[in-house]
Design an enzyme around this catalytic site. Structure first.
Site, short mmCIF file in Angstrom:
data_model
loop_
_atom_site.label_atom_id
_atom_site.label_comp_id
_atom_site.label_asym_id
_atom_site.label_seq_id
_atom_site.Cartn_x
_atom_site.Cartn_y
_atom_site.Cartn_z
N CYS A 94 -2.74 -6.27 -9.84
CA CYS A 94 -3.02 -5.43 -8.68
C CYS A 94 -4.36 -4.77 -8.91
O CYS A 94 -4.56 -4.09 -9.93
CB CYS A 94 -1.92 -4.37 -8.53
SG CYS A 94 -2.22 -3.13 -7.25
N ASN A 95 -5.29 -4.97 -8.00
CA ASN A 95 -6.62 -4.39 -8.17
C ASN A 95 -6.60 -2.88 -8.10
O ASN A 95 -7.28 -2.19 -8.87
CB ASN A 95 -7.56 -4.96 -7.11
CG ASN A 95 -7.97 -6.39 -7.39
OD1 ASN A 95 -9.03 -6.65 -7.96
ND2 ASN A 95 -7.14 -7.34 -6.97
N THR A 96 -5.82 -2.32 -7.17
CA THR A 96 -5.74 -0.86 -7.04
C THR A 96 -5.20 -0.24 -8.32
O THR A 96 -5.73 0.76 -8.83
CB THR A 96 -4.85 -0.48 -5.85
OG1 THR A 96 -5.41 -1.01 -4.65
CG2 THR A 96 -4.73 1.03 -5.71
N CYS A 136 -8.09 -8.12 -4.02
CA CYS A 136 -6.69 -7.74 -3.92
C CYS A 136 -5.90 -9.02 -4.10
O CYS A 136 -6.26 -10.06 -3.51
CB CYS A 136 -6.38 -7.10 -2.56
SG CYS A 136 -4.62 -6.80 -2.26
N THR A 137 -4.84 -8.98 -4.88
CA THR A 137 -4.13 -10.22 -5.19
C THR A 137 -3.36 -10.77 -4.00
O THR A 137 -2.90 -11.91 -4.05
CB THR A 137 -3.19 -10.04 -6.39
OG1 THR A 137 -2.37 -8.88 -6.18
CG2 THR A 137 -3.99 -9.85 -7.67
N HIS A 138 -3.22 -9.99 -2.93
CA HIS A 138 -2.65 -10.53 -1.70
C HIS A 138 -3.64 -11.46 -0.99
O HIS A 138 -3.24 -12.37 -0.26
CB HIS A 138 -2.29 -9.41 -0.72
CG HIS A 138 -1.06 -8.63 -1.08
ND1 HIS A 138 -1.00 -7.81 -2.18
CD2 HIS A 138 0.15 -8.54 -0.48
CE1 HIS A 138 0.20 -7.24 -2.23
NE2 HIS A 138 0.91 -7.67 -1.21
N GLU A 170 2.32 -9.40 3.71
CA GLU A 170 3.72 -9.06 3.47
C GLU A 170 4.60 -9.47 4.65
O GLU A 170 5.78 -9.80 4.47
CB GLU A 170 3.86 -7.55 3.22
CG GLU A 170 3.17 -7.06 1.96
CD GLU A 170 3.94 -7.36 0.70
OE1 GLU A 170 5.16 -7.55 0.77
OE2 GLU A 170 3.31 -7.42 -0.38
N ASP A 202 2.83 -5.93 -9.54
CA ASP A 202 1.94 -5.71 -8.40
C ASP A 202 2.67 -4.80 -7.42
O ASP A 202 3.88 -4.56 -7.55
CB ASP A 202 1.58 -7.05 -7.74
CG ASP A 202 0.62 -6.89 -6.57
OD1 ASP A 202 -0.30 -6.06 -6.66
OD2 ASP A 202 0.79 -7.59 -5.56
N SER A 203 1.96 -4.35 -6.40
CA SER A 203 2.57 -3.51 -5.38
C SER A 203 3.53 -4.29 -4.48
O SER A 203 4.34 -3.68 -3.78
CB SER A 203 1.49 -2.85 -4.52
OG SER A 203 0.73 -3.84 -3.86
N GLY A 253 -2.64 0.59 -1.90
CA GLY A 253 -4.06 0.82 -1.66
C GLY A 253 -4.42 2.15 -1.04
O GLY A 253 -5.37 2.81 -1.46
#
Length: 269
Positions: free
Chosen positions: A73-75, A186-188, A154, A10-11, A43
């Protein structure tokens, strides 16, 4: 190969929500997780940049001997899943988070109005509209970019007055549009689920694609005979950041607890 780990990336730290779902569904599987904390967020970045980042990390995971890759990560799923699949050996299945999330949303909606929130890149890609439309053309999709959510997560501000103010600013209009299901695209965002639920109200079902993604991974492993023996010794997991491992460890332990005991650092050019 059944003893090999599953690679997840993921990012940043948000993909740990998918890791948590995989650990629940497939407790015998070892995981190598990469969070690109040096270059988060992805993103707002262009599709070519996201593809380059994703392929770099996927190549590194293949070098670590993974048997499957989950793009948590969706993006990156929206922009790079085809590029990642082309870059890795055909024996390594690549699973994204968008199609599983779309399936869960279609199953959950009652009034056929689904909201999707995500990064600017995910929303601009139209990936959820296409995935949901392919499954249920009668479902109306209302998408909204929420770019400040990732840096708030974050920063560890998952329940902060500023986060609640931002959530109301983003979501009041979406709630009023009549959606009954909201995809956390978004996984966040599952880390903000309590705040988001308070804003949109109890009649809106939140969809976290993590469990559906874990189920898709399980199917891919079973189809290839790659699932690890459930009676094997407990797996060892690895967690990798590209910057700020202390912050990664501090925030990550909030939702993986004892499973996250240390963080390695790897740098990508």
């Amino acid at each position: 190969m059944s003893e090999a780990p599953v690679g997840v990336f993921d990012s940043g730290i948000g993909g740990l929500t998918v890791v948590r779902a995989i650990m629940r569904a497939l407790p015998a599987e070892p995981i190598v997780y990469v969070g690109d904390t040096a270059r988060v967020p992805w993103g707002p970045k262009g599709p070519d940049t996201v593809r380059r980042y994703a392929v770099q990390i996927a190549d590194w995971l293949v070098g670590q001997g993974v048997k499957a890759i989950v793009i948590a990560c969706n993006t990156a799923t929206a922009h790079a899943i085809d590029a990642v699949r082309a870059a890795v050996p055909p024996t390594v299945p690549v699973i994204g988070v968008i199609e599983p999330g779309a399936r869960a949303a279609v199953a959950a909606t009652r009034d056929r109005h689904v909201g999707v929130i995500g990064t600017a890149g995910t929303v601009a890609s139209g990936a959820y509209e296409r995935a949901i439309g392919a499954l249920a053309p009668d479902v109306a999709v209302h998408a909204r970019a929420c770019p400040l959510f990732v840096p708030l997560v974050e920063e560890g501000w998952t329940d902060h007055p500023a986060t609640r103010l931002v959530a109301r600013t983003y979501l009041d209009g979406l709630r009023d549009s009549g959606v009954d299901t909201l995809v956390l695209g978004c996984t966040h965002y599952p880390l903000l689920a309590d705040v988001i639920a308070d804003v949109v109200g109890p009649r809106v079902t939140l969809v976290d694609s993590g469990a559906e993604t874990a189920a898709a991974l399980a199917r891919a492993l079973d189809e290839r005979g790659l699932r690890r023996d459930p009676s094997a010794p407990p797996p060892e997991h690895r967690f990798v950041a590209t910057d700020a491992p202390e912050a990664f460890l501090r925030v990550g332990q909030r939702f993986l607890a004892g499973a996250l005991r240390g963080v390695e650092v790897v740098h990508f050019a």
